[in-house]
Write an enzyme that holds these catalytic residues in place. Structure first.
Site, PDB file in Angstrom:
ATOM      1  CG  HIS A   1      -1.157   1.656   7.333  1.00 25.84           C
ATOM      2  ND1 HIS A   1      -0.276   1.120   8.202  1.00 25.84           N
ATOM      3  CD2 HIS A   1      -0.330   2.181   6.419  1.00 25.84           C
ATOM      4  CE1 HIS A   1       1.019   1.485   7.912  1.00 25.84           C
ATOM      5  NE2 HIS A   1       1.019   2.368   6.770  1.00 25.84           N
ATOM      6  CD  GLU A   2      -1.119   2.855   2.493  1.00 26.15           C
ATOM      7  OE1 GLU A   2      -0.681   4.079   2.537  1.00 26.15           O
ATOM      8  OE2 GLU A   2      -0.514   1.932   2.931  1.00 26.15           O
TER       9      GLU A   2
ATOM     10  CG  HIS B   1       0.181   7.015   5.327  1.00 27.67           C
ATOM     11  ND1 HIS B   1       1.344   7.636   5.886  1.00 27.67           N
ATOM     12  CD2 HIS B   1       0.339   5.874   5.143  1.00 27.67           C
ATOM     13  CE1 HIS B   1       2.079   6.525   6.261  1.00 27.67           C
ATOM     14  NE2 HIS B   1       1.803   5.477   5.845  1.00 27.67           N
TER      15      HIS B   1
ATOM     16  N   GLY C   1       0.872  -1.154   0.036  1.00 28.04           N
ATOM     17  CA  GLY C   1       0.221  -0.114   0.010  1.00 28.04           C
ATOM     18  C   GLY C   1       1.028   1.262   0.044  1.00 28.04           C
TER      19      GLY C   1
ATOM     20  CD  GLN D   1       3.378   6.092   2.635  1.00 28.14           C
ATOM     21  OE1 GLN D   1       2.356   5.490   2.025  1.00 28.14           O
ATOM     22  NE2 GLN D   1       4.140   5.246   3.174  1.00 28.14           N
TER      23      GLN D   1
END
Length: 186
Positions: free
Chosen positions: A140-141, A144, A50, A55
């Site tokens: 989780h992504e 971000h 992912g 990022q």
């Protein structure tokens, strides 16, 4: 749209750009599709399962995930403006890691199932229920996109230890090796 894809550099903690909140995508056009394809190439090269646009220093609400890339080839899921519209009360713990926090893994508890609304790579509004590792990876992504790293979900002590190791490696000029973002259940 260009058929060539680029592998882009991944920001690593404690880079402050990872803490910014990403902006919504107005529409999925060729520029966003190029970003999605570059993100997929970057994720596969790392290797990871992912990646969020922030990022690679693009503060847009775009993520890409592919948890089955080894078993079935590559089938990336592209999500623009993803939002969780429902969470199960049932929780699951996975050992998570992150391409932006290399070589660090810790157990994180999240809802087992989620329903996510997003725009796909064609700009179509979709809603999909996810469970298990895919649900964990998407959550989780999405974190971000809100400036949250998985280590922010740990105790202050654990988070502090991980950040000190990251800062030390940065000062010593070590290049972090890139390992998968989320591991299978412990």
């Amino acid at each position: 749209m260009s058929s060539t894809m680029s592998i882009r550099p991944i920001l690593t903690a404690p880079d402050p750009r990872l803490k910014q909140v990403s902006q919504p995508v107005e529409r999925v056009d060729d520029e966003i599709r190029t970003l999605m394809n570059d993100m997929a190439e970057t994720m596969y090269a790392a290797p990871g399962i992912g990646l969020a646009a922030i990022q690679i220093d693009v503060p847009k609400r775009v993520i890409v995930v592919d948890i089955d890339q080894d078993a079935k080839g590559r089938a990336p899921l592209f999500l623009a403006n993803p939002q969780v519209v429902w969470r199960s009360e049932e929780m699951a713990t996975f050992e998570e890691g992150c391409l932006s926090v290399p070589e660090e893994y810790e157990d994180v508890e999240r809802p087992t199932r989620v329903r996510v609304r997003y725009l796909d790579e064609h700009g179509e509004l979709r809603e999909r229920e996810l469970d298990g590792l895919l649900a964990t990876c998407v959550q989780h992504e999405i974190d971000h996109l809100d400036g949250v790293l998985f280590i922010d979900r740990l105790s202050r002590l654990k988070r502090g230890m991980i950040l000190r190791r990251a800062e030390k490696a940065l000062k010593q000029g070590q290049k972090p090796s890139q390992r998968p973002k989320v591991q299978v259940p412990a």
